[in-house]
Design a protein around this motif. Structure first.
Motif, short mmCIF file in Angstrom:
data_model
loop_
_atom_site.label_atom_id
_atom_site.label_comp_id
_atom_site.label_asym_id
_atom_site.label_seq_id
_atom_site.Cartn_x
_atom_site.Cartn_y
_atom_site.Cartn_z
N GLY A 58 0.81 -1.22 0.00
CA GLY A 58 0.00 0.00 0.00
C GLY A 58 0.84 1.26 0.00
O GLY A 58 0.38 2.33 0.39
N TYR A 104 -12.41 -1.03 -0.50
CA TYR A 104 -10.99 -0.97 -0.10
C TYR A 104 -10.83 -1.79 1.17
O TYR A 104 -10.74 -1.26 2.27
CB TYR A 104 -10.56 0.48 0.08
CG TYR A 104 -10.50 1.19 -1.25
CD1 TYR A 104 -9.38 1.07 -2.06
CD2 TYR A 104 -11.57 1.93 -1.71
CE1 TYR A 104 -9.33 1.68 -3.30
CE2 TYR A 104 -11.53 2.54 -2.96
CZ TYR A 104 -10.39 2.42 -3.74
OH TYR A 104 -10.35 3.00 -4.96
N TRP A 105 -10.81 -3.14 0.99
CA TRP A 105 -10.83 -4.04 2.15
C TRP A 105 -9.57 -3.90 3.00
O TRP A 105 -9.59 -4.20 4.18
CB TRP A 105 -11.02 -5.49 1.70
CG TRP A 105 -10.10 -5.92 0.61
CD1 TRP A 105 -10.35 -5.89 -0.73
CD2 TRP A 105 -8.77 -6.43 0.75
NE1 TRP A 105 -9.26 -6.34 -1.43
CE2 TRP A 105 -8.29 -6.68 -0.55
CE3 TRP A 105 -7.94 -6.70 1.84
CZ2 TRP A 105 -7.02 -7.19 -0.80
CZ3 TRP A 105 -6.66 -7.21 1.59
CH2 TRP A 105 -6.21 -7.44 0.29
N SER A 140 -8.20 -1.36 4.19
CA SER A 140 -8.14 -0.29 5.18
C SER A 140 -9.04 -0.52 6.38
O SER A 140 -9.11 0.31 7.27
CB SER A 140 -8.47 1.05 4.51
OG SER A 140 -9.67 0.94 3.81
N GLU A 143 -7.36 -6.88 -5.89
CA GLU A 143 -6.91 -5.48 -5.89
C GLU A 143 -8.14 -4.59 -6.12
O GLU A 143 -8.88 -4.78 -7.08
CB GLU A 143 -5.88 -5.29 -7.00
CG GLU A 143 -4.68 -4.48 -6.65
CD GLU A 143 -4.95 -2.99 -6.60
OE1 GLU A 143 -4.29 -2.32 -5.81
OE2 GLU A 143 -5.82 -2.51 -7.35
N PRO A 144 -8.39 -3.61 -5.24
CA PRO A 144 -9.65 -2.86 -5.34
C PRO A 144 -9.82 -2.08 -6.64
O PRO A 144 -10.93 -1.98 -7.16
CB PRO A 144 -9.59 -1.90 -4.15
CG PRO A 144 -8.63 -2.49 -3.21
CD PRO A 144 -7.64 -3.25 -4.02
N ASP A 145 -8.73 -1.54 -7.19
CA ASP A 145 -8.89 -0.68 -8.37
C ASP A 145 -8.68 -1.41 -9.69
O ASP A 145 -9.34 -1.12 -10.68
CB ASP A 145 -7.89 0.47 -8.30
CG ASP A 145 -8.24 1.43 -7.18
OD1 ASP A 145 -9.44 1.70 -7.02
OD2 ASP A 145 -7.32 1.87 -6.47
N THR A 203 -16.12 -0.13 -5.60
CA THR A 203 -15.19 -1.15 -5.11
C THR A 203 -14.96 -1.01 -3.60
O THR A 203 -15.21 0.04 -3.02
CB THR A 203 -13.87 -1.04 -5.88
OG1 THR A 203 -13.02 -2.08 -5.45
CG2 THR A 203 -13.18 0.30 -5.63
#
Lengths: 277, 309
Positions: free
Chosen positions: A239, B162-163, B165, B141-143, B160
């Motif tokens: 990230g 954002y798992w 976070s 992947e979220p994006d 989507t």
């Protein structure tokens, strides 16, 4: 119970059977299909909307992935092969003794070894790091081959002992009657008969050496011989917002994943016998 | 008095010598593997416990702190977070058992393509875990990843997720990927044992008019008992030590929310070089693992014991 609803139960069972099988097969194959496809895509494509068939397939990811991993793959191969050979060298005699000899302390010794399989080996890596550092084995291929024995050896003893035990009792004596010594009876009669177990153990040991991340990462520094698996670690950046070139990364996962898969397909028949409890 | 004890000692050594001379060849054969395990397992383990009582920087000079490392851990909020995450993560073993049992029972029923099916089942297990972790990092992947890409494209999801976070969703992803990767091990053991149940047992059950549920509970399950027990205990222990996928998918974050104990151990030793405290985490992990194995086995005995008789 009438015949009609008996059939209804039967049909539901049949349907759910095939449902389970298809679901699990697809759950394994679909991700592989996707990564195969993305490994042939140029960067502009995998940063866009998802699709399966690449519009302009390219081999770039594969060639650059190979170039990057070449040395590491050789290291992985040496480590895997060494782990398998050393494991067989130390466990074949031991398993043979546990299966076919009577001696004082046999049960205790066997359970002490099997119990080692139950030990969470992540607990060993820290002291081994220090120990290897003192012994000059840190950051070397032999150091890793030695370290992997701790989780290969108990498994190997377990599988091999079962194989040696199923062989007929008098077979060595029969061989000795025909002029074999104790040792040559073992080499010429017992070993060939136990070949399936030996292949299974060799495969599992190779797989351990090839697939492991924990020891491979903690017992190397990056300046010495690094096997292939740890190279993948950290490429995503956790990230950090860096752009990840998924095409190359997925080509690399396939390059690293292919040898164990091919070996598995070759050793399959042997393996299924080895897992009977 | 003194001569008496020395006499007894002499007798005992003589007996040992007898045992040795009778079985020396067998001892010679098992010596290498025993030597390896003592040197690679027991010596490091004992040294590790000694380390956990010290402030032990990697490559530096250790200093004695007694139980200080443990005290520090239990008063440190992220450690409690990590304990909770470990408890939730441990349930992957049950998911693996469920999938493996369903798969083994289903595969036994199918007629054609059996070897093709089991072959594809085992793919996820033969690939290196770090590789499958990387594969799922891309898939989810979220994006850019295909899973959320298609879900939003087909409008099953508005946007989507954002798992990475949120602690809960990150833990759920890790549970899914771990289960996906390791269930085939249990499948191998359970289906090998399923194949070895003699057909006559089913015929007898049918003759006595047992229905499918009864046959499963009274014939199949009791026969699978030892296989399930072995598979469960091995898997509990091995699952608790898996770090590569967690590291690749979430790196133990957000914060410490997905730092299961094994990952915490890794973070202390690799990122901070604090070997003493890292090993203290390891000792807690070992205690917890033994506890899990104990509870699982007892519950399993109780659940299957009544029906098996």
């Amino acid at each position: 119970m009438s015949l009609a609803d008996y059939d209804a139960v039967g049909v539901t069972l049949k349907a759910s059977t095939y449902g389970v099988v298809w679901f699990l097969v697809l759950l394994n194959l679909v991700p592989l299909l996707f990564i195969l496809s993305v490994s042939f895509m140029p960067p502009t494509e995998f940063f866009g909307a998802p699709h399966i068939v690449p519009y302009e397939p390219t081999l770039e990811a594969w060639t650059s992935g190979f170039a990057e991993l070449k040395d590491n793959l050789v290291n992985s191969f040496l480590i895997g092969t060494g782990t398998a050979l050393l494991a067989l060298a130390i466990t074949i005699p031991g398993a043979y003794a546990f299966a076919r000899k009577e001696f004082y302390g046999k049960k205790l010794g066997f359970y002490a070894i099997i119990l080692a399989m139950m030990f969470p080996y992540i607990l060993l890596v820290i002291p081994i790091m220090g120990l290897w550092n003192d012994l000059g084995l840190y950051n070397t291929i032999p150091g890793m081959i030695l370290a992997y024995q701790v989780f290969v050896a108990p498994f190997a003893i377990w599988i091999l002992r079962d194989f040696f035990e199923t062989l007929p009792k008098d077979i060595e004596e029969a061989a000795q009657v025909y002029g074999c010594t104790q040792f040559s009876a073992f080499v010429r009669v017992i070993l060939p008969l136990a070949a399936p177990g030996i292949v299974a153990v060799g495969f599992l040991a190779f797989l351990t050496g090839w697939n492991d991340f924990l020891f491979a990462n903690l017992l190397t520094t990056g300046t010495g011989p690094v096997p292939a698996v740890p190279v993948l670690y950290g490429t995503i950046g956790g990230g950090s917002g860096e752009r990840v070139y998924w095409g190359k990364l997925m080509a690399e996962t396939l390059i690293i994943g292919t040898p164990p898969t091919v070996l598995y397909l070759v050793a399959r028949n042997y393996l299924e016998n080895a897992f009977t409890v | 008095m003194a001569s008496q004890t020395s006499h007894a000692l002499l007798r005992r050594t003589e007996r040992y010598r007898d045992v040795l001379s009778e079985n020396w060849f067998a001892y010679l054969l098992i010596l290498p593997v025993l030597l390896f395990l003592v040197l690679l397992m027991w010596v490091p383990f004992v040294q590790g416990i000694y380390m956990s009582l010290h402030n032990w920087p990697f490559g530096g000079d250790p200093s004695w702190v007694g139980l200080g490392n443990y005290e520090y851990l239990f008063g440190w909020q992220p450690f409690i977070t990590s304990l909770k995450a470990t408890l939730i993560f441990a349930s992957t073993t049950l998911f693996q058992l469920g999938v493996a049992l369903a798969a083994a029972l289903a595969v036994r029923e199918i007629r054609r393509g059996k070897s093709l099916v089991t072959g594809s089942f085992l793919l996820s297990y033969t690939l290196p875990p770090l590789v499958t972790g990387t594969i799922w990092a891309y898939m989810l992947e979220p994006d850019l990843g295909p899973v959320f890409g298609y879900l939003t494209q087909w409008e099953l999801l508005e946007e989507t997720i954002y798992w990475g976070s949120h602690g809960d969703s990150a833990l759920a992803v890790i549970l899914f990927v771990t289960t996906w990767t390791f269930w085939p091990f249990m499948f191998l053991i359970i289906s090998a044992s399923l194949e070895s149940i003699p057909e006559e047992m089913y015929e007898t059950a049918r003759m006595y008019g047992a229905n499918r549920v009864q046959t499963f509970l009274r014939v199949t399950l009791p026969q699978l008992k030892s296989a399930i027990l072995i598979a469960l205990s091995i898997r509990i222990i091995w699952n608790m030590t898996k770090i590569s996928q967690v590291l690749q998918l979430t790196n133990g974050g957000p914060g410490y929310e997905t730092s299961i104990l094994a990952v915490l151990l890794y973070r202390f030793s690799y990122e901070q070089g604090q070997m003493g405290i890292s090993y203290a985490v390891g000792v807690v992990l070992l205690t917890m693992t033994i506890g899990f194995v104990f509870v699982f086995i007892r519950e399993f005995e109780r659940a299957s014991g009544g029906d098996a008789a």
